[in-house]
Design a protein around this motif. Structure first.
Motif, PDB file in Angstrom:
ATOM      1  N   GLU A  16       0.733  -1.248  -0.158  1.00 16.47           N
ATOM      2  CA  GLU A  16       0.166  -0.404   0.373  1.00 16.47           C
ATOM      3  C   GLU A  16       1.116   1.241  -0.024  1.00 16.47           C
ATOM      4  N   GLU A  17       1.732   1.269   0.740  1.00 22.01           N
ATOM      5  CA  GLU A  17       2.719   2.741   1.074  1.00 22.01           C
ATOM      6  C   GLU A  17       3.921   2.727  -0.398  1.00 22.01           C
ATOM      7  N   GLN A  18       4.033   1.616  -1.006  1.00 20.75           N
ATOM      8  CA  GLN A  18       5.307   1.577  -1.223  1.00 20.75           C
ATOM      9  C   GLN A  18       5.255   1.325  -2.246  1.00 20.75           C
ATOM     10  N   ASN A  19       4.053   0.683  -2.895  1.00 23.02           N
ATOM     11  CA  ASN A  19       3.455   0.153  -4.597  1.00 23.02           C
ATOM     12  C   ASN A  19       3.794  -0.614  -4.505  1.00 23.02           C
ATOM     13  N   VAL A  20       5.303  -1.283  -3.845  1.00 21.67           N
ATOM     14  CA  VAL A  20       5.500  -2.824  -4.285  1.00 21.67           C
ATOM     15  C   VAL A  20       3.927  -4.041  -4.599  1.00 21.67           C
ATOM     16  N   PRO A  21       4.115  -4.719  -5.622  1.00 21.70           N
ATOM     17  CA  PRO A  21       3.482  -5.561  -6.208  1.00 21.70           C
ATOM     18  C   PRO A  21       3.229  -6.369  -5.500  1.00 21.70           C
ATOM     19  N   ALA A  22       1.896  -7.087  -5.119  1.00 23.73           N
ATOM     20  CA  ALA A  22       1.690  -8.028  -4.180  1.00 23.73           C
ATOM     21  C   ALA A  22       2.270  -9.689  -4.427  1.00 23.73           C
ATOM     22  N   GLU A  23       2.202  -9.738  -5.865  1.00 22.64           N
ATOM     23  CA  GLU A  23       3.519 -11.307  -5.898  1.00 22.64           C
ATOM     24  C   GLU A  23       4.383 -11.256  -5.921  1.00 22.64           C
ATOM     25  N   GLU A  24       5.156  -9.596  -5.593  1.00 26.10           N
ATOM     26  CA  GLU A  24       6.350  -9.629  -5.440  1.00 26.10           C
ATOM     27  C   GLU A  24       6.723 -10.123  -3.667  1.00 26.10           C
ATOM     28  N   GLU A  25       5.886  -9.033  -2.896  1.00 25.20           N
ATOM     29  CA  GLU A  25       5.713  -9.440  -1.671  1.00 25.20           C
ATOM     30  C   GLU A  25       6.052 -10.133  -0.959  1.00 25.20           C
ATOM     31  N   ILE A  26       5.058 -11.358  -1.387  1.00 21.76           N
ATOM     32  CA  ILE A  26       4.155 -12.545  -0.197  1.00 21.76           C
ATOM     33  C   ILE A  26       5.232 -13.510  -1.505  1.00 21.76           C
ATOM     34  N   ASP A  27       5.986 -13.796  -1.321  1.00 21.15           N
ATOM     35  CA  ASP A  27       6.225 -14.911  -2.379  1.00 21.15           C
ATOM     36  C   ASP A  27       6.620 -16.277  -2.072  1.00 21.15           C
TER      37      ASP A  27
END
Length: 140
Positions: free
Chosen positions: A25-36
């Motif tokens: 939400e804050e840093q706009n990292v794609p969800a598929e990259e964050e939870i891997d």
């Protein structure tokens, strides 16, 4: 503030919730990259304050190093020592498991924080999820 090694599904959901808030939400990292795909092999940490999850991180062993990853604190709790509490718990966990060399990829704005904990930059700047990082290491 209390840091716990995640021991049940609720604590894991709390850790993921903090990570989603900060990174997605804050840093706009794609969800598929964050939870891997490394989630199942990692030890997860969650920081609570007043019963609310405010910080998180994870730890894996990679190529002989303890890899410190996904360290984050919700915006409202930054500059309170929360990040240091998480890092202390991760480092203690590493030592208890016989790991005395740690590595992390720090967002460049966070380098002074990690340097204050004894980490040293060992790489040039690179992009991860579109965010500038440098690799840092610490021998304990």
């Amino acid at each position: 503030m209390t840091v716990k090694i995640v021991g049940n599904q609720q604590e894991l959901e709390d850790a993921f919730s903090v990570r989603r808030t900060v990174f997605i939400e804050e840093q706009n990292v794609p969800a598929e990259e964050e939870i891997d795909h490394h989630e199942k092999e990692a030890a997860h940490f969650i920081l609570y304050h007043g019963g609310l999850p405010i910080g998180a991180g994870r730890f894996r062993v990679v190529d002989g190093y303890g890899k410190v990853e996904r360290i984050c604190v919700v915006k409202e709790a930054r500059k309170t020592g929360a990040g240091k509490e998480i890092m202390k718990a991760v480092e203690n966990y590493a030592c208890e498991n016989g790991i005395h060399k740690l590595k992390l990829n720090a967002q460049t704005h966070a380098i002074p924080f990690y340097a204050g904990l004894g980490y040293e930059v060992v790489s040039e700047e690179f992009l991860d999820a579109g965010i500038p990082h440098k690799t840092m290491v610490k021998k304990m």
